[in-house]
Design an enzyme around this catalytic site. Structure first.
Site, mmCIF file in Angstrom:
data_model
loop_
_atom_site.group_PDB
_atom_site.id
_atom_site.type_symbol
_atom_site.label_atom_id
_atom_site.label_comp_id
_atom_site.label_asym_id
_atom_site.label_seq_id
_atom_site.Cartn_x
_atom_site.Cartn_y
_atom_site.Cartn_z
ATOM 1 N N ARG A 189 -9.076 31.466 -9.083
ATOM 2 C CA ARG A 189 -7.616 31.387 -9.073
ATOM 3 C C ARG A 189 -7.196 30.078 -8.419
ATOM 4 N NH1 ARG A 189 -7.403 30.392 -4.335
ATOM 5 N NH2 ARG A 189 -5.174 30.429 -4.557
ATOM 6 N N ASP A 197 2.096 25.812 -8.963
ATOM 7 C CA ASP A 197 1.516 26.291 -10.229
ATOM 8 C C ASP A 197 2.158 25.637 -11.439
ATOM 9 O OD1 ASP A 197 0.808 28.447 -8.197
ATOM 10 O OD2 ASP A 197 -0.470 28.836 -9.931
ATOM 11 N N ASN A 248 5.514 28.343 -7.251
ATOM 12 C CA ASN A 248 4.302 28.526 -6.442
ATOM 13 C C ASN A 248 4.262 29.983 -5.996
ATOM 14 O OD1 ASN A 248 1.907 27.424 -5.165
ATOM 15 N ND2 ASN A 248 2.960 27.748 -3.224
HETATM 16 O O1 MRU Z 1 -2.184 33.708 -7.958
HETATM 17 P P1 MRU Z 1 -2.965 32.541 -7.444
HETATM 18 O O2 MRU Z 1 -3.825 32.874 -6.275
HETATM 19 O O3 MRU Z 1 -3.698 31.820 -8.537
HETATM 20 O O4 MRU Z 1 -1.832 31.558 -6.924
HETATM 21 C C1 MRU Z 1 -2.195 30.298 -6.446
HETATM 22 C C2 MRU Z 1 -1.093 29.541 -5.845
HETATM 23 O O5 MRU Z 1 0.055 29.936 -5.869
HETATM 24 C C3 MRU Z 1 -1.430 28.197 -5.288
HETATM 25 O O6 MRU Z 1 -0.576 27.872 -4.234
HETATM 26 C C4 MRU Z 1 -1.271 27.152 -6.409
HETATM 27 O O7 MRU Z 1 -2.058 27.480 -7.507
HETATM 28 C C5 MRU Z 1 -1.585 25.813 -5.969
HETATM 29 S S1 MRU Z 1 -3.229 25.712 -5.460
HETATM 30 C C6 MRU Z 1 -3.957 24.350 -5.552
#
Ligand code: MRU
Length: 348
Positions: free
Chosen positions: A53, A241, A251
């Protein structure tokens, strides 16, 4: 040369028969185990259930994953190979709809499929995926160097979710700045929101920072506004994201609340992300599709039911922070006010 921390994935073998190995992030910090992905089914499950993730890391997984998914088609004709490429790419991209790096990486590797035979195309896709992993590492270092320019000694940084090496490869995004600051002797300390519902902050951010010798203090997500009001935080650093052309940023859920509280208390709020997270096709935050995850992740905590029977739950994975609340966006190109970001991305 900076030694790289634990990386989220690695490819073993050649294009035609190699395998993808992922660190299973759902089992950290209790166990550090790798998951072997020998086919697209295993990889899809791993992305869906957050074994891998973090937007840039999912992009890297998708890049190698497309090669993996196409291996069974390498001995068919070119037309069948191309049809499979289109459908496997679409299936991967649909897995996590907000994280734009997933689509970006899958399209980049698909576009690299060159050659007159399927094995030749698979080979060139594999080379592109390998380059992407190396590039991502270089980008993370560039982001960290730019971010470092903002930091003074002994900063107390608040973050949410996990935006470290496991989430992005290389040094990570927001946490990359912290890790580099620590290596350069600036002695940063981190406050990390535990990050409900899946505790990426408590499990992964704390794991990475402790390993790097950076002091980390966890807080429940609801404690963040009070902490910001207390004057103990010098700066907020988060990942992203998807970033719209106007700088609105999706995010991890809870980020918007941090930005509101940071603004109220005049604390700088920075987003750290590679340019591959900026989506030229998304004009502003209203166009960002927010992934809705299963209610069970909220009704339960680490697999144990905690909510009263009969209760319902909503579970948006992300929220959108308006550009007006963001002090600057740090990419591999430098530190930019959100309203100037548009000059760094190609037109839609
Ligand atoms: O649901 P996830 O754990 O994939 O969410 C990740 C995030 O929100 C991070 O902050 C984002 O991907 C940036 S990480 C480099």
């Amino acid at each position: 040369v900076i030694p790289l921390p634990l990386q989220p994935l690695r490819w073993e073998g050649d294009a035609g028969s190699g395998r993808l190995w992922l660190v299973d992030q759902t089992r950290l910090p209790q166990e550090l185990v790798e998951l072997e992905c020998a086919n697209a089914v295993t990889l899809h499950e791993a992305i869906r259930t957050l074994r891998v993730r973090g937007a840039p890391a999912i992009g890297l997984a998708a890049a190698h994953g497309l090669v993996l998914a196409l291996q069974p088609f390498q001995h068919l004709g070119l037309a069948a190979f191309e049809r499979a490429l289109a459908s496997e790419k679409a299936a991967l991209v649909a897995l996590r709809p907000t994280a734009v790096n997933l689509r970006w990486a899958a399209e980049l590797v698909a576009a690299a499929a060159q050659g007159t035979t399927p094995p030749a195309r698979l080979e060139s896709m594999h080379a592109a995926a390998t380059r992407l992993v190396e590039d991502q590492s270089a980008r993370s270092l560039a982001m960290a160097e730019h971010g470092l320019g903002l930091l003074g000694p002994g900063e107390h940084i608040l973050t949410i979710c996990n935006a470290g090496p496991l989430a992005a490869g290389g040094l990570g995004t927001a946490l990359g700045v912290v890790l580099l600051a620590a290596q350069r002797g600036l002695k940063p300390e981190v406050f990390a929101c535990e990050t409900r519902p899946l505790l990426q902050g408590a499990r992964l951010t704390a794991f990475e920072l402790v390993r790097a010798g950076v002091p980390v203090t966890l807080l429940s997500d609801g404690a963040a506004a009070q902490l910001l009001a207390s004057g103990r935080v010098t700066r907020v650093l988060v990942g992203a994201d998807r970033i719209a052309r106007n700088g609105d940023t999706a995010n991890k859920i809870g980020t918007y609340a941090l930005a509101l509280a940071a603004k109220a208390h005049a604390i700088p709020f920075h987003v750290v992300a590679p340019l591959s997270t900026v989506d030229a096709n998304t004009l502003d935050g209203r166009d960002i599709l927010v992934e809705q995850r299963p209610a069970g992740e909220v009704l339960e905590c680490l697999g144990q039911r905690v909510a009263a029977p009969g209760a319902h739950a909503i579970n948006p994975a992300f929220d959108v922070t308006p550009a007006a609340l963001i002090t600057s966006i740090i990419t591999e190109h430098g530190v930019t006010p959100p309203e100037s970001l548009v000059h760094s991305v190609p037109s839609a």
